[in-house]
Design a protein around this motif. Structure first.
Motif, short mmCIF file in Angstrom:
data_model
loop_
_atom_site.label_atom_id
_atom_site.label_comp_id
_atom_site.label_asym_id
_atom_site.label_seq_id
_atom_site.Cartn_x
_atom_site.Cartn_y
_atom_site.Cartn_z
N TYR A 267 0.84 -1.20 0.00
CA TYR A 267 0.00 0.00 0.00
C TYR A 267 0.88 1.25 0.00
CZ TYR A 267 -4.41 2.45 0.48
OH TYR A 267 -5.51 3.24 0.22
N GLY A 268 1.98 1.21 0.75
CA GLY A 268 2.89 2.35 0.75
C GLY A 268 3.48 2.60 -0.63
N ALA A 269 3.82 1.50 -1.34
CA ALA A 269 4.35 1.63 -2.69
C ALA A 269 3.31 2.22 -3.63
CB ALA A 269 4.81 0.27 -3.20
N LEU A 270 2.07 1.83 -3.44
CA LEU A 270 0.97 2.36 -4.25
C LEU A 270 0.85 3.87 -4.07
CD1 LEU A 270 -2.61 0.88 -4.44
CD2 LEU A 270 -2.33 3.16 -3.52
N MET A 271 0.95 4.32 -2.81
CA MET A 271 0.87 5.76 -2.55
C MET A 271 2.07 6.49 -3.14
SD MET A 271 -0.61 5.88 1.36
CE MET A 271 -0.55 7.68 1.40
N SER A 272 3.25 5.88 -3.02
CA SER A 272 4.45 6.50 -3.57
C SER A 272 4.35 6.67 -5.09
CB SER A 272 5.69 5.66 -3.23
OG SER A 272 5.89 5.62 -1.83
N ALA A 273 3.61 5.75 -5.72
CA ALA A 273 3.42 5.82 -7.17
C ALA A 273 2.36 6.84 -7.56
CB ALA A 273 3.05 4.45 -7.71
N GLY A 274 1.74 7.48 -6.57
CA GLY A 274 0.74 8.51 -6.85
C GLY A 274 -0.64 7.98 -7.19
N GLU A 275 -0.91 6.72 -6.85
CA GLU A 275 -2.22 6.15 -7.14
C GLU A 275 -3.29 6.81 -6.27
OE1 GLU A 275 -3.31 3.98 -9.27
OE2 GLU A 275 -1.45 3.20 -10.12
N PRO A 276 -4.41 7.23 -6.86
CA PRO A 276 -5.48 7.85 -6.06
C PRO A 276 -6.26 6.79 -5.29
CG PRO A 276 -6.19 7.63 -8.33
CD PRO A 276 -4.74 7.20 -8.30
N THR B 123 -9.33 6.37 -5.10
CA THR B 123 -10.50 5.90 -5.86
C THR B 123 -10.10 5.07 -7.08
OG1 THR B 123 -10.49 8.01 -7.05
CG2 THR B 123 -11.96 7.82 -5.14
N GLY B 124 -8.79 4.84 -7.25
CA GLY B 124 -8.32 4.06 -8.39
C GLY B 124 -8.47 2.56 -8.15
N GLU B 125 -8.34 1.81 -9.23
CA GLU B 125 -8.52 0.36 -9.16
C GLU B 125 -7.51 -0.29 -8.22
OE1 GLU B 125 -10.28 -3.24 -9.83
OE2 GLU B 125 -10.96 -1.28 -10.61
N ALA B 126 -6.26 0.17 -8.28
CA ALA B 126 -5.21 -0.45 -7.47
C ALA B 126 -5.48 -0.26 -5.98
CB ALA B 126 -3.85 0.14 -7.83
N ALA B 127 -5.89 0.96 -5.59
CA ALA B 127 -6.16 1.24 -4.19
C ALA B 127 -7.39 0.48 -3.71
CB ALA B 127 -6.35 2.75 -3.97
N MET B 128 -8.42 0.43 -4.53
CA MET B 128 -9.62 -0.31 -4.14
C MET B 128 -9.34 -1.80 -4.00
SD MET B 128 -12.88 1.50 -6.04
CE MET B 128 -12.22 1.43 -7.71
N THR B 129 -8.45 -2.32 -4.85
CA THR B 129 -8.08 -3.74 -4.76
C THR B 129 -7.41 -4.03 -3.42
OG1 THR B 129 -7.86 -3.98 -7.15
CG2 THR B 129 -6.68 -5.58 -5.77
N LEU B 130 -6.50 -3.15 -3.00
CA LEU B 130 -5.84 -3.36 -1.71
C LEU B 130 -6.78 -3.10 -0.54
CD1 LEU B 130 -2.17 -2.07 -2.11
CD2 LEU B 130 -3.02 -4.40 -2.00
#
Length: 257
Positions: A174-183, A185-192
């Motif tokens: 999840y930290g890597a997702l945030m570092s990548a700038g994922e919002p 409401t995006g698919e990646a964040a919702m998946t996690l």
């Protein structure tokens, strides 16, 4: 001599809400009521409360405390003997925990990496509970709390290690997702966020999307949870709250169909 609920709370170092809860579930029913209907506790009630708090301090769930105290074959001296034995065992366990902490401090100072077994052996096969009394006061009458208690009571040290490993892996991703700038409401964040919910379902209790949404709100509103999640990465608590809400909203059309 009788005492008000406020006086008893002061004597025992518990909250009035706790005493009300004990009364509601029949664990500690005051022996009298005032003319105005207020609870009044006698000396026998105080003796029972002392026994309750001894067992609670030793980690017994409320239903087991009730069964022990209401056992017609047990007398007060038997309870005291049992508690003395358990407290003596606990003192020994705390002594071992202190030795383990000293060992960890010395290892850290010497630059030695402890094995996972050495790190967690001190817990004796059970995860140490944080805020157990508050959790029980807030959610003790819910099905989710009861289910969590039933499941975790059976867990071994290996189970707790797996839970912690899964949580650590999730936090890193999840930290890597945030570092990548994922919002959020995006698919990646919702998946996690969904993976977070499934982790709760797998290990603790059935967590609906709406209940998960409430948890997300608590991760931000409760400073302790916020500190926990933001300790993984600054801003994670708020980001996760929004991702949980988006994931819950995404689930609604599927359920409606």
């Amino acid at each position: 001599m009788s005492y008000s609920v406020g006086q008893v709370a002061g004597f025992a170092g518990v909250t009035v809400r706790t005493l009300h809860h004990y009364d509601d579930i029949g664990l500690l029913v005051p022996s009298a009521r005032s003319h105005a209907g207020h609870r009044r506790y006698g000396d026998a009630d105080l003796d029972r409360l002392q026994q309750i708090l001894f067992y609670r301090e030793l980690g017994f769930p409320l239903e087991e405390v009730a069964a022990l105290l209401d056992d017609p074959d047990a007398d007060p001296r038997a309870h005291l003997r049992r508690q003395h034995e358990l407290l003596t065992a606990r003192i020994e366990k705390l002594r071992k925990m202190a030795a383990a902490v000293e060992h960890a401090m010395e290892a850290r100072k010497m630059g030695i990496n402890l094995t996972p077994e050495e790190k967690f052996e001190v817990f004796g096969g059970k995860d140490p509970e944080q805020y157990a009394e508050e959790v029980e006061e807030r959610w003790g009458d819910t099905e989710e709390y009861a289910e969590s208690q039933r499941r975790t009571a059976r867990y071994t040290k290996e189970d707790w290690q797996r839970i912690q490993a899964e949580a650590a892996d999730w936090a890193e991703r999840y930290g890597a997702l945030m570092s990548a700038g994922e919002p959020p409401t995006g698919e990646a964040a919702m998946t996690l966020a969904e993976e977070h919910r499934q982790h709760i379902c797998t290990w603790f209790y059935e967590c609906s999307h709406e209940l998960h949404r409430c948890l997300g709100e608590m991760y931000v509103s409760d400073e302790r949870f916020k500190e926990l999640y933001d300790g993984m990465r600054p801003g994670l608590a708020e980001h996760l709250k929004d991702a949980i809400a988006a994931n819950a909203d995404r689930d609604r059309p599927e359920r409606a169909g």
